[in-house]
Design a protein around this motif. Structure first.
Motif, PDB file in Angstrom:
ATOM      1  N   TRP A   1       0.938   6.895  -6.647  1.00 24.02           N
ATOM      2  CA  TRP A   1      -0.169   7.702  -7.032  1.00 24.02           C
ATOM      3  C   TRP A   1       0.029   8.932  -6.543  1.00 24.02           C
ATOM      4  O   TRP A   1      -0.374  10.180  -7.208  1.00 24.02           O
ATOM      5  CB  TRP A   1      -1.694   7.005  -6.441  1.00 24.02           C
ATOM      6  CG  TRP A   1      -2.086   6.244  -7.380  1.00 24.02           C
ATOM      7  CD1 TRP A   1      -1.960   4.668  -7.287  1.00 24.02           C
ATOM      8  CD2 TRP A   1      -2.552   6.110  -8.662  1.00 24.02           C
ATOM      9  NE1 TRP A   1      -2.487   3.922  -8.484  1.00 24.02           N
ATOM     10  CE2 TRP A   1      -2.948   4.780  -9.157  1.00 24.02           C
ATOM     11  CE3 TRP A   1      -2.675   7.239  -9.453  1.00 24.02           C
ATOM     12  CZ2 TRP A   1      -3.336   4.621 -10.520  1.00 24.02           C
ATOM     13  CZ3 TRP A   1      -3.483   7.053 -10.857  1.00 24.02           C
ATOM     14  CH2 TRP A   1      -3.922   5.856 -11.267  1.00 24.02           C
ATOM     15  N   ASP A   2       0.764   9.447  -5.468  1.00 19.49           N
ATOM     16  CA  ASP A   2       1.133  10.741  -5.088  1.00 19.49           C
ATOM     17  C   ASP A   2       1.542  11.400  -6.306  1.00 19.49           C
ATOM     18  O   ASP A   2       1.219  12.748  -6.852  1.00 19.49           O
ATOM     19  CB  ASP A   2       1.909  10.819  -3.929  1.00 19.49           C
ATOM     20  CG  ASP A   2       1.317  10.445  -2.527  1.00 19.49           C
ATOM     21  OD1 ASP A   2      -0.115  10.485  -2.719  1.00 19.49           O
ATOM     22  OD2 ASP A   2       1.864  10.215  -1.566  1.00 19.49           O
TER      23      ASP A   2
ATOM     24  N   PHE B   1      -6.222  -1.225   1.003  1.00 24.88           N
ATOM     25  CA  PHE B   1      -6.448  -0.530  -0.190  1.00 24.88           C
ATOM     26  C   PHE B   1      -7.714   0.587  -0.568  1.00 24.88           C
ATOM     27  O   PHE B   1      -7.396   1.503  -1.082  1.00 24.88           O
ATOM     28  CB  PHE B   1      -6.287  -1.604  -1.344  1.00 24.88           C
ATOM     29  CG  PHE B   1      -5.030  -1.825  -1.929  1.00 24.88           C
ATOM     30  CD1 PHE B   1      -4.192  -0.992  -2.636  1.00 24.88           C
ATOM     31  CD2 PHE B   1      -4.420  -3.112  -1.694  1.00 24.88           C
ATOM     32  CE1 PHE B   1      -2.865  -1.343  -3.040  1.00 24.88           C
ATOM     33  CE2 PHE B   1      -3.235  -3.459  -2.283  1.00 24.88           C
ATOM     34  CZ  PHE B   1      -2.401  -2.567  -2.861  1.00 24.88           C
TER      35      PHE B   1
ATOM     36  N   LEU C   1      -6.957   4.292  -0.497  1.00 25.53           N
ATOM     37  CA  LEU C   1      -6.433   4.629  -1.927  1.00 25.53           C
ATOM     38  C   LEU C   1      -7.417   4.747  -2.766  1.00 25.53           C
ATOM     39  O   LEU C   1      -7.539   5.720  -3.575  1.00 25.53           O
ATOM     40  CB  LEU C   1      -5.312   4.024  -2.005  1.00 25.53           C
ATOM     41  CG  LEU C   1      -4.573   4.075  -3.338  1.00 25.53           C
ATOM     42  CD1 LEU C   1      -4.138   5.856  -3.503  1.00 25.53           C
ATOM     43  CD2 LEU C   1      -3.317   3.189  -3.550  1.00 25.53           C
TER      44      LEU C   1
ATOM     45  N   ARG D   1      -9.752   7.940  -2.502  1.00 28.13           N
ATOM     46  CA  ARG D   1      -8.840   8.970  -2.707  1.00 28.13           C
ATOM     47  C   ARG D   1      -8.924   9.215  -4.259  1.00 28.13           C
ATOM     48  O   ARG D   1      -9.031  10.310  -4.998  1.00 28.13           O
ATOM     49  CB  ARG D   1      -7.568   8.826  -2.203  1.00 28.13           C
ATOM     50  CG  ARG D   1      -6.798  10.116  -2.354  1.00 28.13           C
ATOM     51  CD  ARG D   1      -5.459  10.188  -2.071  1.00 28.13           C
ATOM     52  NE  ARG D   1      -4.583  11.081  -2.619  1.00 28.13           N
ATOM     53  CZ  ARG D   1      -3.147  11.028  -2.841  1.00 28.13           C
ATOM     54  NH1 ARG D   1      -2.563   9.971  -2.391  1.00 28.13           N
ATOM     55  NH2 ARG D   1      -2.535  12.147  -3.276  1.00 28.13           N
TER      56      ARG D   1
ATOM     57  N   SER E   1       2.191   1.965  -3.529  1.00 26.54           N
ATOM     58  CA  SER E   1       1.055   2.240  -4.278  1.00 26.54           C
ATOM     59  C   SER E   1       0.774   3.764  -4.294  1.00 26.54           C
ATOM     60  O   SER E   1       0.670   4.537  -5.112  1.00 26.54           O
ATOM     61  CB  SER E   1       0.049   1.462  -4.097  1.00 26.54           C
ATOM     62  OG  SER E   1       0.236  -0.003  -4.451  1.00 26.54           O
ATOM     63  N   GLU E   2       0.721   3.900  -2.743  1.00 24.01           N
ATOM     64  CA  GLU E   2       0.235   5.625  -2.427  1.00 24.01           C
ATOM     65  C   GLU E   2       1.150   6.480  -2.725  1.00 24.01           C
ATOM     66  O   GLU E   2       1.104   7.498  -3.674  1.00 24.01           O
ATOM     67  CB  GLU E   2       0.306   5.620  -0.883  1.00 24.01           C
ATOM     68  CG  GLU E   2      -1.107   4.787  -0.518  1.00 24.01           C
ATOM     69  CD  GLU E   2      -1.249   4.836   1.036  1.00 24.01           C
ATOM     70  OE1 GLU E   2      -2.367   4.817   1.877  1.00 24.01           O
ATOM     71  OE2 GLU E   2       0.021   5.208   1.840  1.00 24.01           O
TER      72      GLU E   2
ATOM     73  N   VAL F   1       0.694  -1.218   0.096  1.00 25.75           N
ATOM     74  CA  VAL F   1       0.067  -0.269  -0.110  1.00 25.75           C
ATOM     75  C   VAL F   1       0.836   1.215   0.031  1.00 25.75           C
ATOM     76  O   VAL F   1       0.588   2.100  -0.798  1.00 25.75           O
ATOM     77  CB  VAL F   1      -1.052   0.099   1.329  1.00 25.75           C
ATOM     78  CG1 VAL F   1      -1.483   1.343   1.475  1.00 25.75           C
ATOM     79  CG2 VAL F   1      -1.852  -1.147   0.947  1.00 25.75           C
ATOM     80  N   LEU F   2       2.047   1.141   0.960  1.00 27.75           N
ATOM     81  CA  LEU F   2       2.845   2.393   0.869  1.00 27.75           C
ATOM     82  C   LEU F   2       3.529   2.667  -0.691  1.00 27.75           C
ATOM     83  O   LEU F   2       3.603   4.019  -1.048  1.00 27.75           O
ATOM     84  CB  LEU F   2       4.081   2.224   1.764  1.00 27.75           C
ATOM     85  CG  LEU F   2       3.468   2.338   3.360  1.00 27.75           C
ATOM     86  CD1 LEU F   2       4.712   2.220   4.287  1.00 27.75           C
ATOM     87  CD2 LEU F   2       2.853   3.736   3.729  1.00 27.75           C
TER      88      LEU F   2
END
Length: 284
Positions: free
Chosen positions: A99-100, A256, A259, A262, A95-96, A92-93
Motif C-alpha cells: 500500500w505504500d 491490520f 493500516l 490509514r 501489506s503495508e 501486515v508488513l
C-alpha cells in the motif's frame, strides 16, 4: 517438471528456477456471475503499466500473434492470505509495503474523474449486482424486516439497498491508476521481508478508476473471507443478529486496523466521496 494447476495455468520447475505459464481460457458463468475470458496479452499489458510503480514478478509474452502465453517469474514468497493466521507480522508488513507503493502511484497518477477513461465501469457493475440481489428469493422474503445487529438498529434491506444504489449515482471526484484486484491473496510476502504483487486487472487491462473501490476491496475481503466469526441470529419479526470476531481474528484485526485506518484517511484526502462513509464493523 510441468504441473497443471488449472485450465489456464501451469507451473514449470527447471532446477532452481520456477515460473508460471498462463494461456487463454474462458471460465464458466453462473446465473449470478458472468463467464470471464482470460487473455494473456491483456495481463501482460497490465504488468507493463504497473511495473514502474509496484514490485511485481518479471513477465514475458510468448507466441504473441498465434497462441499467446504469459510466462511469469516464480517468487520465493507466500500469499499474505496464507500468513494471516501463522505469521501476522509478515502479513501486515507485506501489506503495508504494497500500500505504500500503491498510494505513491495514486499520488503520481491522480486526475479529475472521467468515467470514459475507466478500465471498468464499477458503479454500473455494482448497481447491477444490487439489482440481482433484489431478485434473490431469501432476500425478497426479508426485504422489509427490521435489522438489528449487536443491538443497533439498521434500515431494512430494502432501504439499505436503495441507499447503496443512491450512493452509486455519485461520481467520485478523482481517478487513479489501480491494480484492479487489491486483495491479500494477490500480495506475496517475500523471504527478504518485502512484497511482490501478482494477478493485476481481474478483468481486462489495468487502467484508471475510482480509488474507493480498491480500499473497499482490500478491507472487505479480509472481513468476509479471512476473518472468523461467531454469529447468532433469529428471524422472528426482525432480523436480530449477534456478530463478533472470534478471538484469533480479533487479534488479527488489531494488527491490520492501523493500516485500514490509514487507507481510509488517505482516501478521504485523495478522493472525498460518499462511497465509503459507513462501515458496519466500526465497533470492532
Amino acid at each position: 517438471m510441468r504441473e497443471n494447476l488449472r485450465d489456464s495455468l501451469c507451473r514449470d520447475t527447471r532446477g532452481e528456477y520456477t515460473f508460471y505459464i498462463k494461456r487463454p481460457a474462458v471460465t464458466q458463468g453462473t446465473n449470478v456471475v458472468a463467464a470471464i475470458s482470460y487473455d494473456p496479452e491483456k495481463e501482460y499489458a497490465s504488468y507493463k503499466i504497473l511495473q514502474p510503480y509496484l514490485k511485481m514478478p518479471r513477465v514475458r509474452l510468448l507466441n504473441h500473434r498465434e497462441d499467446p502465453r504469459l510466462v511469469i517469474e516464480g517468487i520465493d514468497g507466500e500469499p499474505v492470505a496464507g500468513l494471516i493466521e501463522k505469521d501476522i507480522n509478515r502479513a501486515v508488513l507485506a501489506s503495508e509495503a504494497f500500500w505504500d507503493d500503491t498510494l505513491k502511484m495514486w499520488k503520481e497518477t491522480v486526475q479529475p474523474a472521467d468515467e470514459t477513461k475507466y478500465s471498468r465501469q464499477m458503479r454500473q457493475e455494482k448497481s447491477k449486482s444490487l439489482d440481482k440481489l433484489m431478485e434473490n428469493d431469501f432476500v425478497k422474503a426479508h426485504l422489509d424486516l427490521p435489522v438489528v445487529v449487536n443491538e443497533i438498529e439498521y434500515p431494512t434491506l430494502r432501504k439499505t439497498i436503495a441507499l447503496a444504489k443512491e450512493a452509486l449515482e455519485e461520481v467520485e471526484s478523482t481517478m487513479v491508476i489501480k491494480h484492479g484486484d487489491e486483495q491479500v491473496d494477490n500480495v506475496l510476502a517475500t523471504r527478504d521481508g518485502d512484497y511482490r504483487v501478482i494477478d493485476p486487472a481481474w478483468r481486462g487491462v489495468v487502467g484508471y478508476g475510482p480509488p474507493s473501490f480498491p480500499v473497499n476491496l482490500f478491507i472487505g475481503t479480509n472481513y468476509n473471507f479471512y476473518y472468523h466469526w461467531q454469529e447468532e441470529h433469529t428471524m422472528n419479526g426482525a432480523a436480530n443478529i449477534k456478530l463478533d470476531l472470534q478471538p484469533r481474528s480479533r487479534a488479527t484485526h488489531g494488527e491490520f486496523h492501523p493500516l485500514y485506518k490509514r487507507l481510509l484517511d488517505e482516501l478521504a484526502i485523495i478522493s472525498p466521496s460518499n462511497q465509503f462513509k459507513e462501515n458496519l464493523f466500526e465497533n470492532f
